[in-house]
Design an enzyme around this catalytic site. Structure first.
Site, mmCIF file in Angstrom:
data_model
loop_
_atom_site.group_PDB
_atom_site.id
_atom_site.type_symbol
_atom_site.label_atom_id
_atom_site.label_comp_id
_atom_site.label_asym_id
_atom_site.label_seq_id
_atom_site.Cartn_x
_atom_site.Cartn_y
_atom_site.Cartn_z
ATOM 1 N N HIS A 96 0.833 -1.207 0.000
ATOM 2 C CA HIS A 96 0.000 0.000 0.000
ATOM 3 C C HIS A 96 0.864 1.252 0.000
ATOM 4 C CE1 HIS A 96 -3.574 2.444 1.137
ATOM 5 N NE2 HIS A 96 -2.669 3.158 1.787
ATOM 6 N N GLU A 97 1.909 1.259 0.825
ATOM 7 C CA GLU A 97 2.759 2.450 0.923
ATOM 8 C C GLU A 97 3.578 2.655 -0.350
ATOM 9 O OE1 GLU A 97 2.366 4.567 3.316
ATOM 10 O OE2 GLU A 97 0.921 3.223 4.261
ATOM 11 N N HIS A 132 1.576 4.302 -3.075
ATOM 12 C CA HIS A 132 1.491 5.766 -3.022
ATOM 13 C C HIS A 132 2.597 6.402 -3.859
ATOM 14 C CE1 HIS A 132 -1.789 6.538 -0.299
ATOM 15 N NE2 HIS A 132 -1.269 5.830 0.687
ATOM 16 N N GLU A 158 -5.988 7.228 -1.226
ATOM 17 C CA GLU A 158 -5.932 6.043 -0.367
ATOM 18 C C GLU A 158 -6.597 4.842 -1.040
ATOM 19 O OE1 GLU A 158 -4.234 5.498 2.133
ATOM 20 O OE2 GLU A 158 -3.780 7.402 3.099
#
Length: 263
Positions: free
Chosen positions: A124-125, A128, A187
């Site tokens: 997920h990070e 980004h 997100e």
């Protein structure tokens, strides 16, 4: 001796807007080049390493690096090697920065209890960064007037107070006490990309649902910082992992290096 930084600053000030699309097709306005964003990420990560206690636990470092390296190996553009640093802290959090940097707090390992759950967070990070969300953040700050300060810091001409603003714009609110948070669209986009990324790396996306449950239980009613900025609920995550499951089934047989959790 500040002539070179000031020349670079002038480039940031006069650079035009680049309108592009994110990996999911969402429109983006980006004011900074990938090289400029890498400079921002490098400077911020260097500062964090000076402020936080870096873990020297060999087993923990080997485990987290194993998971992170498999995630970054699944990226469409390999680029330069990613730097992975584990910080000794009870914070349930992790982050990734432009320039190829990943930070993981040891407190996360109490909630992400296996390699697949840890891969959910790291994926997920990293998503980004892959989707240029940091560039969007800093560009937004520039358009609202704060970006001039951010550019100033990145080029070495700002003070410590401005550095806090700069780090906040990169989404590092835990380190500085306040944050310019990623938007819900960003997100959600990181959820989509991150779950697909972990599946391609041979991690079970079904564990993303279990991680969400663990996050919900952690820290009482409010939960940890990582959950408070995350808009997706359990049903949303379940839908994402179901779509990613075929990718996992195709990739898991080719993945040989199982990451062993530190005892």
């Amino acid at each position: 001796m500040k002539v070179f930084p000031l020349l670079l600053l002038s480039v940031l000030i006069t650079s035009g807007c680049a309108t592009t699309q994110s990996p999911t097709g969402r429109g983006q306005t980006l004011l900074f080049s990938s090289q400029e964003m890498s400079q921002l990420g490098d400077a911020s990560f260097s500062q964090i390493k000076q402020q936080e206690k870096v873990s020297q636990d060999k087993a923990v470092n080997a485990y987290v690096n194993c998971v992170a390296n498999r995630i970054t190996a699944a990226l469409p553009d390999q680029g330069l090697p990613w730097e992975v640093v584990i910080f000794e802290s009870e914070q349930v959090n992790a982050f990734a920065l432009p320039g190829g940097h990943i930070g993981v707090y040891t407190g996360l390992l109490n909630v992400a209890v296996n390699q697949d759950q840890l891969a959910t967070v790291i994926g997920h990070e990293v998503a980004h960064v892959l989707a240029n969300h940091s560039n969007e953040q800093v560009s937004r700050a520039k358009l609202t007037g704060a970006g001039m300060q951010l550019a100033d810091i990145a080029l070495g001409a700002g003070g410590i107070a401005d550095k806090d603003l700069y780090m906040a714009a990169l989404g590092l609110g835990v380190q500085v006490g306040y944050i310019l948070p990623y938007g819900r669209n960003q997100e959600s986009e990181a959820d989509i990309i991150g779950v697909e990324l972990m599946a391609k790396a041979g991690f079970d996306p079904a564990q993303s649902v279990e991680l969400w449950k663990n996050m919900s239980k952690a820290g009482g009613e409010q939960g940890p910082e990582l959950l408070s900025t995350h808009p997706s609920h359990g049903q949303r995550i379940a839908q994402l992992q179901a779509k990613a499951q075929p990718l996992y089934l195709m990739s898991k047989s080719s993945v040989k290096n199982t990451c062993q959790r530190a005892k």
